[in-house]
Design a protein around this motif. Structure first.
Motif, PDB file in Angstrom:
ATOM      1  N   ILE A 456       0.847  -1.203   0.000  1.00 48.16           N
ATOM      2  CA  ILE A 456       0.000   0.000   0.000  1.00 48.16           C
ATOM      3  C   ILE A 456       0.876   1.244   0.000  1.00 48.16           C
ATOM      4  O   ILE A 456       0.722   2.147  -0.835  1.00 48.16           O
ATOM      5  CB  ILE A 456      -0.922   0.009   1.239  1.00 48.16           C
ATOM      6  N   LYS A 457       1.795   1.296   0.947  1.00 46.62           N
ATOM      7  CA  LYS A 457       2.641   2.479   1.099  1.00 46.62           C
ATOM      8  C   LYS A 457       3.466   2.726  -0.141  1.00 46.62           C
ATOM      9  O   LYS A 457       3.586   3.871  -0.604  1.00 46.62           O
ATOM     10  CB  LYS A 457       3.546   2.311   2.312  1.00 46.62           C
ATOM     11  N   ASP A 458       4.037   1.667  -0.709  1.00 48.25           N
ATOM     12  CA  ASP A 458       4.939   1.846  -1.837  1.00 48.25           C
ATOM     13  C   ASP A 458       4.209   2.360  -3.068  1.00 48.25           C
ATOM     14  O   ASP A 458       4.748   3.197  -3.799  1.00 48.25           O
ATOM     15  CB  ASP A 458       5.644   0.532  -2.154  1.00 48.25           C
ATOM     16  N   LEU A 459       3.006   1.878  -3.307  1.00 45.00           N
ATOM     17  CA  LEU A 459       2.279   2.300  -4.505  1.00 45.00           C
ATOM     18  C   LEU A 459       1.630   3.666  -4.349  1.00 45.00           C
ATOM     19  O   LEU A 459       1.440   4.383  -5.341  1.00 45.00           O
ATOM     20  CB  LEU A 459       1.218   1.263  -4.874  1.00 45.00           C
ATOM     21  N   LEU A 460       1.300   4.050  -3.119  1.00 50.56           N
ATOM     22  CA  LEU A 460       0.579   5.302  -2.909  1.00 50.56           C
ATOM     23  C   LEU A 460       1.482   6.462  -2.518  1.00 50.56           C
ATOM     24  O   LEU A 460       1.025   7.601  -2.453  1.00 50.56           O
ATOM     25  CB  LEU A 460      -0.498   5.115  -1.837  1.00 50.56           C
ATOM     26  N   SER A 461       2.756   6.199  -2.268  1.00 54.10           N
ATOM     27  CA  SER A 461       3.664   7.234  -1.769  1.00 54.10           C
ATOM     28  C   SER A 461       4.711   7.610  -2.804  1.00 54.10           C
ATOM     29  O   SER A 461       4.987   6.860  -3.751  1.00 54.10           O
ATOM     30  CB  SER A 461       4.367   6.751  -0.490  1.00 54.10           C
ATOM     31  N   LYS A 462       5.317   8.738  -2.582  1.00 56.54           N
ATOM     32  CA  LYS A 462       6.391   9.225  -3.438  1.00 56.54           C
ATOM     33  C   LYS A 462       7.655   8.391  -3.242  1.00 56.54           C
ATOM     34  O   LYS A 462       8.007   8.032  -2.119  1.00 56.54           O
ATOM     35  CB  LYS A 462       6.672  10.687  -3.103  1.00 56.54           C
ATOM     36  N   GLN A 463       8.356   8.094  -4.348  1.00 54.95           N
ATOM     37  CA  GLN A 463       9.649   7.417  -4.257  1.00 54.95           C
ATOM     38  C   GLN A 463      10.774   8.452  -4.294  1.00 54.95           C
ATOM     39  O   GLN A 463      10.717   9.420  -5.056  1.00 54.95           O
ATOM     40  CB  GLN A 463       9.851   6.426  -5.419  1.00 54.95           C
ATOM     41  N   GLU A 464      11.764   8.231  -3.463  1.00 55.14           N
ATOM     42  CA  GLU A 464      12.974   9.054  -3.460  1.00 55.14           C
ATOM     43  C   GLU A 464      14.152   8.119  -3.660  1.00 55.14           C
ATOM     44  O   GLU A 464      14.631   7.498  -2.706  1.00 55.14           O
ATOM     45  CB  GLU A 464      13.089   9.850  -2.162  1.00 55.14           C
ATOM     46  N   TYR A 465      14.595   8.017  -4.878  1.00 56.89           N
ATOM     47  CA  TYR A 465      15.651   7.064  -5.206  1.00 56.89           C
ATOM     48  C   TYR A 465      16.957   7.477  -4.539  1.00 56.89           C
ATOM     49  O   TYR A 465      17.409   8.621  -4.686  1.00 56.89           O
ATOM     50  CB  TYR A 465      15.841   6.981  -6.715  1.00 56.89           C
ATOM     51  N   PRO A 466      17.588   6.565  -3.794  1.00 55.40           N
ATOM     52  CA  PRO A 466      18.830   6.919  -3.088  1.00 55.40           C
ATOM     53  C   PRO A 466      19.988   7.085  -4.069  1.00 55.40           C
ATOM     54  O   PRO A 466      20.249   6.219  -4.906  1.00 55.40           O
ATOM     55  CB  PRO A 466      19.065   5.724  -2.156  1.00 55.40           C
ATOM     56  N   ALA A 483      12.807   4.512 -11.295  1.00 55.24           N
ATOM     57  CA  ALA A 483      13.154   5.110 -10.009  1.00 55.24           C
ATOM     58  C   ALA A 483      11.904   5.539  -9.248  1.00 55.24           C
ATOM     59  O   ALA A 483      11.901   5.591  -8.021  1.00 55.24           O
ATOM     60  CB  ALA A 483      14.081   6.303 -10.213  1.00 55.24           C
ATOM     61  N   GLY A 484      10.830   5.873  -9.970  1.00 53.51           N
ATOM     62  CA  GLY A 484       9.590   6.314  -9.331  1.00 53.51           C
ATOM     63  C   GLY A 484       8.375   5.878 -10.112  1.00 53.51           C
ATOM     64  O   GLY A 484       8.397   5.870 -11.346  1.00 53.51           O
ATOM     65  N   TRP A 485       7.288   5.542  -9.389  1.00 53.19           N
ATOM     66  CA  TRP A 485       6.101   4.985 -10.054  1.00 53.19           C
ATOM     67  C   TRP A 485       4.801   5.323  -9.318  1.00 53.19           C
ATOM     68  O   TRP A 485       3.761   4.743  -9.597  1.00 53.19           O
ATOM     69  CB  TRP A 485       6.219   3.460 -10.140  1.00 53.19           C
ATOM     70  N   THR A 486       4.815   6.274  -8.410  1.00 54.70           N
ATOM     71  CA  THR A 486       3.676   6.585  -7.549  1.00 54.70           C
ATOM     72  C   THR A 486       2.360   6.602  -8.325  1.00 54.70           C
ATOM     73  O   THR A 486       2.139   7.458  -9.190  1.00 54.70           O
ATOM     74  CB  THR A 486       3.898   7.945  -6.869  1.00 54.70           C
ATOM     75  N   LEU A 487       1.465   5.677  -7.997  1.00 55.96           N
ATOM     76  CA  LEU A 487       0.251   5.513  -8.812  1.00 55.96           C
ATOM     77  C   LEU A 487      -0.718   6.689  -8.719  1.00 55.96           C
ATOM     78  O   LEU A 487      -1.315   7.056  -9.736  1.00 55.96           O
ATOM     79  CB  LEU A 487      -0.446   4.201  -8.448  1.00 55.96           C
ATOM     80  N   PRO A 488      -0.959   7.302  -7.562  1.00 54.16           N
ATOM     81  CA  PRO A 488      -1.865   8.461  -7.573  1.00 54.16           C
ATOM     82  C   PRO A 488      -1.394   9.571  -8.501  1.00 54.16           C
ATOM     83  O   PRO A 488      -2.214  10.257  -9.120  1.00 54.16           O
ATOM     84  CB  PRO A 488      -1.850   8.912  -6.104  1.00 54.16           C
TER      85      PRO A 488
END
Length: 853
Positions: A456-466, A483-488
C-alpha cells in the motif's frame, strides 16, 4: 503361479507406462538438446500426460493468455497433501495475513507445508526457461529418492510452466523457420507478447495483461507462497548464472528479513551449483531490490521472498567461448580470476550449450526446493512474524481515495489495482469530514492495519531514489528499470492520508467494485464530462452505433442523443457522471465522427508500439497496423490520425540493416515512406509522435523545434524513469479534460525549445533589424519550472527541461504534427495523460485556430 505372472505382467506394463512419461521418451529427444525447441502445444500435451499418470500432480487452467491460450498451473506434492489442499491454502493465507494468535501460527507452522512458486517462459526469447520444466516436473512427480520424497512431503510446489504461451509459439516458429540459415540465432521481428513484449515483466502491480491478472490472483488472493522463483535469461557475458544477493539499493518498504531471506536462498543455490561442479555463478550484479512492478519484486512488498535467476545461453544453437579470451572483469565489475566473493568460481570458457542453461536452472530450482523442505516450519513462521511486525509498526490509520474528485473511474481503477494485489478495500457507507476534507459516500478506504501494508505504502507514496555512485567520485548508479512509479500521480487521483484513528463507516469489498453511469435531470440528450477517461470509451461506442456525439465548447463536455435505457445498456462497466438535458446547443459545438487510426509498426519490435495498441484497444478505437510498405504504398487519407510510437530515428528510417535479418524484414520507412507521411499531413492528416519518435519528425520534416535533452551526457542530465511535473495549457481542445498540473512518465525522454532566428552577430552584438516572426508552435504541455521531480530521481532537471515544451502541435498545410516529449501511454500506467492522445485523435480534423479557445 498364474496370479504371479499376471501381477508381473501388470508391473512391467506400469513401468513401461512410466517410461513413456519421461521427457526424452515423450518428445523423442531431451529438452535442451542442440537445435531443439519445444513449442507450447507439445508442452501442454506433456503436462496433461504427466497429470493423468501421477497421483502427485494436479493441473489446472487459471486463465487465458491475451491470444486465448490456456494458462496452466501445476501443483506437485505428495498424494496425501494434494487430497487436503484447502487446508494448506488456509494455513498459508492465515500465516501471510498474520491476524491469528501466535499459538495458532505455531500450530499452523507444524501442520502446514511450505508453498513455493516456480515459473518459466515469461520472456519467450529466453528460451531455456520453458525447456527446463519438463524434467523438473517429471522428477518431482515420479522420483522416489529420499531427496524428492522429502520435497513432496514438506513442500507444495506451484509450477507455472509457461508464463507467456503466445510468445513461446512465436519464438518456436521463428527459430524452426530460420534453423540452418544465417538468421538462426535472431529473434522475431514481432513482440513476443502481443501487447507488452519484454514489458510483460513490468506489469505486476498494474495488472493490465491477462497473464498478470491470472498469476497475481493465485499469488496474492489464493495461495500466498512464502517463496517465488522467477527464471530468466541471460547472465552477464562469461558468467553462467546470476543468483541473489542482489545489487544495491534496497527499497526501504521491504522488510529486512525479506532481504536476508532472499540472500539465503541465493547462496543456497550458489552452494549447490558449486558442489555439483558448475562454475560461473555471479551475484550482486545490476539487478536490485528497489523497483516495484516485476514478477519477483512485487512479492517483496507482500513479505514473500522473490528470487530471480538469469542464466546464460538463451538459444538452442551452441557456441564456443575461446578459453584464451576470458575478460579481465565479468560484467565490468568482478575480477574473472575468482578473487571476488560474488564471483568466486569462474567459468573458463569452452563450448556453451542450451542443455547447460537447462541444467543450471534445474539445479537452482532443486536448491530452493530442498531448502524449503528442510526449513518449511521456519518459512511458515517467518512470513507470519514479518506480517506481525508490519502490523505493529507505526503507520497512518488509513488512506482515502475520495469519490468527489474529477474522475471517480480512476479512483476505482486504483482501488482495483490494490485489490488484485491482495489489499483489503472498503467503501465508505456514509459521507463524513476527514482532516478538514469532505469525503463523500462511495469513497474508497484502505486501512493500514494489513500485513501487506508495504505494498500500500509503496504504490501510494512518493519514491525518493537513493543516490549512489558506481565508485567514489564516479557517475550515479542508475536504477534497474524505474526510479519512481507513484500511482496516484500517474492516475491523477487525490489521496487523503488519515494519520490518526478516525471513526469511519465503511464496508469491505468482497466482489467486484460497483460501476456504472450515473445521471440526473430529464431529457433526450445526455451531457457528460471530458474529465472522465471512460467518456472516450463511451464516445467510441456511441459513434460506432451511429449515434451522433457533439463536443460543446461552452460546457467543455460531450452531448449525445440517447435514452437512459440505451445508455445503461452501453455503459454498465463505465464510470461516468452526467446529466440528461432537453436539447443540445446549436452553436460552438463540434461533431465527433468515427475515427480511424494508423499505428506505425517497425520490423524492429517495439514495446511502445504494443502499449499504444493496448491503450487504444482498452478504449475501443478503430486502428490498423502500418508497416513500412503500408505507409509507402497505401492510401493514408483513410486515417484521421497516424501514431509513431517512441522509437529511435534510425530504427524508423532504416530499420534492420541488410544482412542482419531475413531480407523481407530489413529496411525502414526510407525516403519514400517519410515523404509519404509529410504529404499525408499536408493534405489534412494528423501525425502524432511519442518521445524519441518526435526526434524523427522534427529532423525529417524541419519542424521549428530542437531537443534540449538529446545527446546530453548522463553525468550532466539524467532522469532514468521517474514522474515529472508538467503544466497544461487549458486553452486548447487537445487538452480538454486535463488537470492544470499533471505528472508525466519521463524515462530518458525529451524536452523541446522553439527554434527562433537570432539577430546576434560578431562579438555577440545584435543587429538592428526587425525580429523575425515566431514560429507557429502551439505549446500544449510544458514541464514545470519549479518542483519538477514528483517521484524518483533526476539530475539537473531545471537546467535541461524546466519550463521546456513537453507537447506541442505544429501546422503544416491542411494538417498538423503533434509531438510529445514523453510517452503519454507509458506501459499502460500513465492514465493521467491518456486524454492527450484521445483528444489528438478526436479533434484531428480541426485546424489550429479551431482548436484554440
Amino acid at each position: 503361479m498364474i496370479r504371479l505372472l499376471q501381477l508381473s505382467f501388470l508391473f512391467l506394463v506400469t513401468l513401461h507406462s512410466f517410461a513413456q512419461n519421461t521427457p526424452r521418451e515423450f518428445f523423442s529427444y531431451q529438452p535442451g538438446d542442440d537445435f531443439k525447441l519445444i513449442g507450447y502445444d507439445s508442452l501442454y500435451k506433456y503436462y496433461n500426460h504427466i497429470a493423468k499418470t501421477s497421483d502427485n500432480v494436479i493441473i489446472e487452467e487459471i486463465g487465458k493468455s491475451e491470444l486465448g491460450k490456456p494458462l496452466l498451473l501445476i501443483t506437485i506434492s505428495s498424494e496425501e497433501n494434494l487430497k487436503d489442499l484447502s487446508k494448506y491454502k488456509r494455513i498459508a493465507k492465515e500465516q501471510a495475513i498474520a491476524k491469528i494468535s501466535d499459538d495458532k501460527s505455531q500450530t499452523n507452522a507444524l501442520e502446514g507445508k511450505a508453498i513455493v512458486w516456480i515459473d518459466a517462459g515469461l520472456h519467450a526469447t529466453e528460451r531455456a526457461t520453458s525447456q527446463m520444466i519438463p524434467q523438473l516436473l517429471y522428477d518431482l512427480a515420479t522420483n522416489d529418492s529420499e531427496e524428492f520424497q522429502n520435497i513432496r512431503s514438506n513442500v507444495i510446489t506451484l509450477i507455472m510452466p509457461v508464463m507467456n504461451p503466445d510468445g513461446l509459439e512465436i519464438v518456436e516458429k521463428w527459430y524452426k523457420a530460420n534453423l540452418g540459415t544465417p538468421y538462426e540465432t535472431t529473434s522475431p521481428p514481432w513482440l513476443y507478447h502481443y501487447y507488452a513484449g519484454h514489458d510483460n515483466n513490468r506489469d505486476w502491480f498494474m495488472n493490465n495483461l491477462s497473464e498478470t491478472k491470472a498469476v497475481n490472483n493465485i499469488l496474492y488472493n489464493e495461495w500466498y507462497p512464502q517463496i517465488v522463483l522467477n527464471h530468466h535469461q541471460t547472465s552477464p557475458s562469461w558468467a553462467r548464472i546470476f543468483v541473489p544477493p542482489f545489487a544495491d539499493p534496497v527499497n526501504p518498504n521491504i522488510h529486512p528479513a525479506i532481504v536476508t531471506g532472499t540472500n539465503i536462498v541465493g547462496m543456497s543455490m550458489a552452494n549447490r551449483l558449486a558442489i555439483k561442479g558448475m562454475p560461473g555463478v555471479v551475484s550482486n550484479y545490476r539487478f536490485s531490490m528497489w523497483w516495484n512492478g516485476g514478477m519477483r519484486t512485487v512479492p517483496y512488498f507482500h513479505n514473500m521472498i522473490g528470487i530471480l535467476t538469469e542464466t546464460a545461453h538463451a538459444t538452442p544453437t551452441p557456441r564456443m567461448y575461446n578459453e584464451g579470451s576470458v575478460p579481465k572483469y565479468i560484467g565490468g565489475q568482478f575480477p574473472s580470476d575468482g578473487s571476488s566473493i560474488f564471483y568466486s568460481n569462474p567459468w573458463k570458457g569452452g563450448e556453451s550449450k542450451f542443455s547447460g542453461a537447462v541444467s543450471y536452472m534445474y539445479e537452482a530450482s532443486m536448491a530452493l526446493l530442498n531448502l524449503a523442505a528442510d526449513r518449511k516450519q521456519s518459512y511458515l513462521r517467518n512470513i507470519y512474524e514479518i506480517g506481525r511486525d508490519v502490523l505493529d509498526q507505526q503507520k497512518p490509520y488509513a488512506y482515502i481515495l475520495p469519490k468527489n474528485q474529477k474522475d471517480y473511474g480512476e479512483v476505482l481503477s486504483l482501488a482495483e489495482i490494490l485489490k488484485n494485489g491482495g489489499i483489503e478495500i472498503e467503501i465508505l457507507d456514509k459521507s463524513t469530514s476527514v482532516a478538514g476534507n469532505k469525503v463523500e459516500e462511495g469513497s474508497v478506504v484502505i486501512y493500514s492495519n494489513q500485513s501487506f501494508y508495504p505494498y500500500i505504502k509503496d504504490l501510494l507514496s512518493k519514491q525518493e531514489y537513493p543516490i549512489q555512485k558506481k565508485y567514489p567520485g564516479g557517475p550515479v548508479k542508475p536504477p534497474y528499470d524505474l526510479a519512481g512509479w507513484t500511482l496516484p500521480y500517474q492516475m491523477d487521483v487525490e489521496v487523503i492520508v488519515v494519520d490518526n484513528e478516525t471513526e469511519l463507516e465503511s464496508s469491505p469489498v468482497t466482489d467486484a467494485l460497483k460501476k456504472g453511469i450515473t445521471s440526473s435531470g430529464k431529457g433526450s440528450y445526455f451531457q457528460f464530462s471530458a474529465e472522465h477517461n471512460d467518456s472516450y470509451k463511451l464516445i467510441n461506442r456511441l459513434t460506432n452505433e451511429g449515434i451522433e456525439v457533439f463536443f460543446d465548447k461552452k460546457s467543455k463536455g460531450y452531448i449525445a442523443e440517447i435514452s437512459s435505457r440505451g445508455l445503461e445498456k452501453m455503459g454498465q462497466e463505465l464510470v461516468i457522471n452526467g446529466e440528461f438535458i432537453k436539447s443540445r446547443p446549436e452553436e460552438d459545438i463540434h461533431l465527433i465522427t468515427t475515427k480511424k487510426v494508423g499505428i506505425y509498426k517497425s520490423w524492429v519490435a517495439n514495446m511502445d508500439e504494443g502499449w499504444t495498441r493496448f491503450v487504444l484497444d482498452q478504449y475501443e478505437f478503430d486502428w490498423d497496423t502500418l508497416h513500412d510498405d503500408n505507409i509507402s504504398q497505401s492510401d493514408l487519407s483513410i486515417y484521421d490520425a497516424i501514431i509513431l510510437p517512441s522509437q529511435s530515428s534510425n530504427r524508423i528510417l532504416n530499420g534492420y540493416t541488410e544482412g542482419t535479418m531475413p531480407p523481407e524484414f530489413c529496411g525502414g520507412l526510407g525516403i519514400e515512406g517519410t515523404l509519404k507521411l509529410q504529404k499525408y499531413v499536408q493534405n489534412g492528416g494528423t501525425l502524432i509522435s511519442f518521445d524519441k519518435a518526435s526526434n524523427f519528425v522534427i529532423d525529417q520534416f524541419g519542424l521549428p523545434l530542437k531537443s534540449t535533452t538529446k545527446g546530453v551526457e548522463s553525468s550532466k542530465f539524467f532522469i532514468p524513469g521517474s514522474l515529472i511535473s508538467a503544466e497544461v495549457n487549458m486553452k486548447n481542445l487537445l487538452t480538454i479534460g486535463m488537470s492544470e498540473e499533471v505528472s508525466v512518465s519521463f524515462s530518458r525522454s525529451n524536452a523541446f525549445d522553439i527554434i527562433k532566428k537570432s539577430n546576434k552577430g560578431e562579438g555577440g552584438l545584435e543587429y538592428t533589424v526587425d525580429k523575425a516572426p515566431a514560429p507557429a508552435v502551439n505549446k500544449l504541455v510544458s514541464y514545470s519550472n519549479e518542483n519538477i521531480l514528483k517521484s524518483g530521481y533526476a539530475t539537473n532537471p531545471k537546467k535541461y527541461i524546466g519550463g521546456k515544451i513537453a507537447m506541442a502541435s505544429i501546422a503544416d498545410g491542411k494538417g498538423q504534427y503533434i509531438v510529445f516529449g514523453f510517452r503519454p501511454q507509458f506501459r499502460g500506467q500513465s492514465h493521467a495523460t491518456y486524454k492527450l492522445i484521445f483528444n489528438s485523435i478526436f479533434f484531428s480534423n480541426l485546424t489550429s485556430s479551431e482548436m484554440a479557445e
